[in-house]
Design a protein around this motif. Structure first.
Motif, PDB file in Angstrom:
ATOM      1  N   ARG A  40       2.499  -7.819  -7.082  1.00 10.82           N
ATOM      2  CA  ARG A  40       2.115  -8.603  -8.262  1.00 10.82           C
ATOM      3  C   ARG A  40       3.090  -9.741  -8.538  1.00 10.82           C
ATOM      4  O   ARG A  40       2.709 -10.802  -9.008  1.00 10.82           O
ATOM      5  N   ARG A  41       4.391  -9.524  -8.272  1.00 11.06           N
ATOM      6  CA  ARG A  41       5.398 -10.548  -8.564  1.00 11.06           C
ATOM      7  C   ARG A  41       5.972 -11.114  -7.273  1.00 11.06           C
ATOM      8  O   ARG A  41       6.219 -10.386  -6.319  1.00 11.06           O
ATOM      9  N   ALA A  98       0.830  -1.209   0.000  1.00 15.86           N
ATOM     10  CA  ALA A  98       0.000   0.000   0.000  1.00 15.86           C
ATOM     11  C   ALA A  98       0.863   1.257   0.000  1.00 15.86           C
ATOM     12  O   ALA A  98       0.495   2.270  -0.598  1.00 15.86           O
ATOM     13  N   ALA A  99       2.028   1.185   0.644  1.00 17.98           N
ATOM     14  CA  ALA A  99       2.957   2.318   0.681  1.00 17.98           C
ATOM     15  C   ALA A  99       3.788   2.423  -0.593  1.00 17.98           C
ATOM     16  O   ALA A  99       4.610   3.319  -0.726  1.00 17.98           O
ATOM     17  N   LYS A 100       3.588   1.490  -1.513  1.00 16.70           N
ATOM     18  CA  LYS A 100       4.305   1.467  -2.804  1.00 16.70           C
ATOM     19  C   LYS A 100       5.810   1.284  -2.632  1.00 16.70           C
ATOM     20  O   LYS A 100       6.613   1.801  -3.402  1.00 16.70           O
ATOM     21  N   ILE A 101       6.209   0.527  -1.603  1.00 16.24           N
ATOM     22  CA  ILE A 101       7.619   0.154  -1.456  1.00 16.24           C
ATOM     23  C   ILE A 101       7.938  -0.758  -2.640  1.00 16.24           C
ATOM     24  O   ILE A 101       7.295  -1.797  -2.812  1.00 16.24           O
ATOM     25  N   PRO A 102       8.930  -0.420  -3.481  1.00 13.65           N
ATOM     26  CA  PRO A 102       9.180  -1.193  -4.710  1.00 13.65           C
ATOM     27  C   PRO A 102       9.465  -2.667  -4.491  1.00 13.65           C
ATOM     28  O   PRO A 102       9.069  -3.502  -5.301  1.00 13.65           O
ATOM     29  N   ALA A 103      10.140  -3.014  -3.389  1.00 16.56           N
ATOM     30  CA  ALA A 103      10.473  -4.425  -3.159  1.00 16.56           C
ATOM     31  C   ALA A 103      10.463  -4.729  -1.670  1.00 16.56           C
ATOM     32  O   ALA A 103      10.951  -3.955  -0.850  1.00 16.56           O
ATOM     33  N   TYR A 104       9.896  -5.881  -1.358  1.00 14.52           N
ATOM     34  CA  TYR A 104       9.831  -6.378   0.014  1.00 14.52           C
ATOM     35  C   TYR A 104      10.439  -7.766   0.002  1.00 14.52           C
ATOM     36  O   TYR A 104       9.996  -8.649  -0.734  1.00 14.52           O
ATOM     37  N   THR A 121       7.780  -7.894  -5.563  1.00 18.96           N
ATOM     38  CA  THR A 121       7.961  -6.653  -6.315  1.00 18.96           C
ATOM     39  C   THR A 121       6.660  -6.279  -7.024  1.00 18.96           C
ATOM     40  O   THR A 121       5.718  -7.062  -7.075  1.00 18.96           O
ATOM     41  N   GLU A 122       6.622  -5.078  -7.566  1.00 17.58           N
ATOM     42  CA  GLU A 122       5.480  -4.527  -8.297  1.00 17.58           C
ATOM     43  C   GLU A 122       4.248  -4.378  -7.399  1.00 17.58           C
ATOM     44  O   GLU A 122       3.245  -5.078  -7.554  1.00 17.58           O
ATOM     45  N   PRO A 123       4.305  -3.426  -6.457  1.00 16.80           N
ATOM     46  CA  PRO A 123       3.159  -3.215  -5.560  1.00 16.80           C
ATOM     47  C   PRO A 123       1.950  -2.665  -6.313  1.00 16.80           C
ATOM     48  O   PRO A 123       2.092  -1.829  -7.210  1.00 16.80           O
ATOM     49  N   VAL A 124       0.767  -3.152  -5.951  1.00 13.28           N
ATOM     50  CA  VAL A 124      -0.493  -2.693  -6.550  1.00 13.28           C
ATOM     51  C   VAL A 124      -1.558  -2.597  -5.467  1.00 13.28           C
ATOM     52  O   VAL A 124      -1.474  -3.267  -4.436  1.00 13.28           O
ATOM     53  N   GLY A 125      -2.572  -1.774  -5.700  1.00 14.19           N
ATOM     54  CA  GLY A 125      -3.716  -1.697  -4.807  1.00 14.19           C
ATOM     55  C   GLY A 125      -3.545  -0.688  -3.693  1.00 14.19           C
ATOM     56  O   GLY A 125      -2.521  -0.002  -3.587  1.00 14.19           O
ATOM     57  N   HIS A 126      -4.595  -0.614  -2.861  1.00 18.37           N
ATOM     58  CA  HIS A 126      -4.638   0.362  -1.772  1.00 18.37           C
ATOM     59  C   HIS A 126      -5.129  -0.302  -0.490  1.00 18.37           C
ATOM     60  O   HIS A 126      -5.883  -1.274  -0.536  1.00 18.37           O
ATOM     61  N   GLY A 127      -4.704   0.256   0.637  1.00 19.33           N
ATOM     62  CA  GLY A 127      -5.180  -0.209   1.929  1.00 19.33           C
ATOM     63  C   GLY A 127      -4.938  -1.694   2.143  1.00 19.33           C
ATOM     64  O   GLY A 127      -3.933  -2.248   1.689  1.00 19.33           O
TER      65      GLY A 127
END
Length: 198
Positions: A159-160, A127-133, A147-153
């Motif tokens: 996505r990957r 949700a914070a759009k951190i590119p990679a976790y 990787t590839e963050p999508v969505g909210h809350g």
């Protein structure tokens, strides 16, 4: 450079969290309005964090441990095991690092943190759009790169997903780190019940 107010203007639980008297040896985080306190990590946990940090080139990247993150939209102030951002990005002082400047967050799963690391933090970081976790899991002897963050809350996700086993090289190319992370030094926990994540 992005700046962040070191004292968020949110009231209520954030004020309670920021004024907590935390006993020595404990870690406390605010995760979507819930205060979570945990005991200090296992030695194997700390060895893994050190092994990851040593492989990320200091000349290009800041590698920060015990760094609180500001994710104000999520009423969250997590403290990942390792925060990676480009050298020169982010403030040079203050308690909170703004999520907008972070490239990679690393969490090493503890014997009691599976749900938080695989579910709650995965959603918060997406949700914070951190590119990679990057989740390092000594319970299952595996690494999960998201990787590839999508969505909210609470519906946010990555996505990957790439899963590698301890001992395998873990490519980190989605982060433009130009390295394969050597996981051969990562030790698995002993006598811990396996789980079914991710």
């Amino acid at each position: 450079m992005t700046a962040v107010d070191d004292r968020p203007r949110t009231t209520g639980i954030v004020k309670v969290f920021e004024n907590l008297d935390v006993p020595e040896g404990f870690k406390v985080e605010l995760l979507r309005g819930v205060i979570v306190m945990t005991a200090g990590p296992d030695v194997a946990h700390n060895d893994i964090v050190e092994a990851v940090q040593d492989q990320i080139p200091r000349q290009r990247w800041r590698r920060l441990q015990t760094q609180d993150i500001a994710i104000l939209e999520e009423t969250s102030q997590p403290q990942p095991d390792l925060v990676v951002l480009e050298r020169g990005a982010g403030p040079g002082h203050g308690r909170l690092m703004p999520s907008e400047v972070i490239t990679l967050l690393v969490e090493v799963v503890s014997k009691t943190s599976m749900d938080r690391d695989y579910m709650v933090k995965r959603s918060i970081y997406a949700a914070a759009k951190i590119p990679a976790y990057f989740i390092i899991d000594p319970v299952m002897a595996q690494c999960v790169l998201l990787t590839e963050p999508v969505g909210h809350g609470e519906d946010a996700d990555y996505r990957r997903q790439r899963i590698t086993k301890f001992g395998d090289l873990t490519p980190m190319e989605p982060l433009d780190l130009d390295l394969d992370l050597d996981t051969s030094e990562f030790a698995a926990y002993e006598n811990v019940r396996p789980h079914r994540y991710p």
